[in-house]
Scaffold this active site. Sequence first.
Site, short mmCIF file in Angstrom:
data_model
loop_
_atom_site.label_atom_id
_atom_site.label_comp_id
_atom_site.label_asym_id
_atom_site.label_seq_id
_atom_site.Cartn_x
_atom_site.Cartn_y
_atom_site.Cartn_z
N LYS A 1 -54.71 6.57 0.64
CA LYS A 1 -55.62 5.60 1.25
C LYS A 1 -54.88 4.96 2.41
O LYS A 1 -53.80 4.40 2.20
CB LYS A 1 -55.99 4.49 0.24
CG LYS A 1 -56.68 4.96 -1.01
CD LYS A 1 -56.82 3.81 -2.01
CE LYS A 1 -57.46 4.30 -3.30
NZ LYS A 1 -57.40 3.29 -4.38
N HIS B 1 -70.92 -2.80 -8.12
CA HIS B 1 -69.94 -1.75 -8.41
C HIS B 1 -68.95 -2.27 -9.43
O HIS B 1 -68.34 -3.32 -9.23
CB HIS B 1 -69.24 -1.33 -7.12
CG HIS B 1 -68.58 0.01 -7.21
ND1 HIS B 1 -69.29 1.17 -7.47
CD2 HIS B 1 -67.30 0.39 -7.10
CE1 HIS B 1 -68.46 2.20 -7.50
NE2 HIS B 1 -67.25 1.76 -7.28
MN MN Z 1 -58.05 5.11 -8.10
#
Ligand code: MN
Length: 373
Positions: free
Chosen positions: A273, A22
């Site tokens: 988040k 990634h």
């Molecule tokens: Mn981001």
Amino acid sequence: MSEMRIDRVETVIVDIPLRRPHRFARARMDAQPVLYVFVRTAGGITGVGEGVVPGGPWWAGESVETMQVIVERYIVPVLLGRGVDEIPRILRDISDVVAANLFAKTAVEVALHDAWARHLEVPLHTLLGGAARTSVAVTWALGTEPAPVVVEEALGKLDTGLHRSFKLKMGAHEPTDDIARIEAVAEKLAGVAGIRVDLNARWDRLTSLTHLPRLAEAGVEMVEQPVPGHDISSLAAISAALPIPVMADESLHTPADALRLVTAGAAAIFAVKTTKSGGLRASRGIAEVAAAAGVPCYAATSIESPIGTAASLHFACSSPAADWGSELFGPLLMAAEMLVAPLVYDTDGLHLPDGPGLGVELDPARIREFRRD
Ligand code: MN
């Protein structure tokens, strides 16, 4: 209650292999390092939380290694002997000995909630006020590779039916090359799927104002954090100039940040988040500020394993303002199943588990397999 007293805390770092490397603007990972914090009570219940960053300390300065030191040396002494039902007081006492380090604090805060909910034999979202929804749509993230590679991956993902939108990482190439790359992707995919981009704070105001309008013209539907996190005034200027929404990520860690962004009119969407905010309660605080301001929240990711993913899912499903979907794809990017029974992804997205606590169980064999010595 003495049954809920914490008598042991353990931490484990695992390196979970990925299905493919990634790539971010400045980093690449082949495996995702994750810190698990296990909080065990006198009643024999174990709660687990996850500390995780996208591949390393490039995002916000913390890494699984720094988190482990902060938790073991400074937070565990605060936890031992306390009840998992005294979370507000525990969090206050932790903040007295540890400033910042929100990713490390998240691992602990989620483990406390998991243990408490398991003692009460309720799903974690009950502690957050109950479910506003039972599933969230899941956007897939595409890396910084050339357009043909990215388009092929996206088309394959569309065929699975699990994803209807994609977020492309930008910032690894020169702006004109990067824009041309996204235009080539959008030409193939816009109209078929939602295309969003994330600059990960790599550009400045002028670069953004020069190049981003072309992306809007190409059919890109959202731009995430083009400028550094501290540069709220540039984020506001870019928001004002673009006909598409700008999402704040690196600029948004705490409820106070959310208030600042709202006041400045800097972002149309908030990337929340649980990992970057210190946990479920701070995420909820952000979502409440967002709700009051009419700003939708998006359940964003630090590429969590299923534990952190489940935590963010309980947050997203219990927060009415978190109605802009999610990118909780972490477990799908991982080449190993860390749970005894996997999280359920289908054409409705990711489903909220309904067992006690997080509603998921780590597989001890996988922990042994990927544990770092
Ligand atoms: Mn981001």
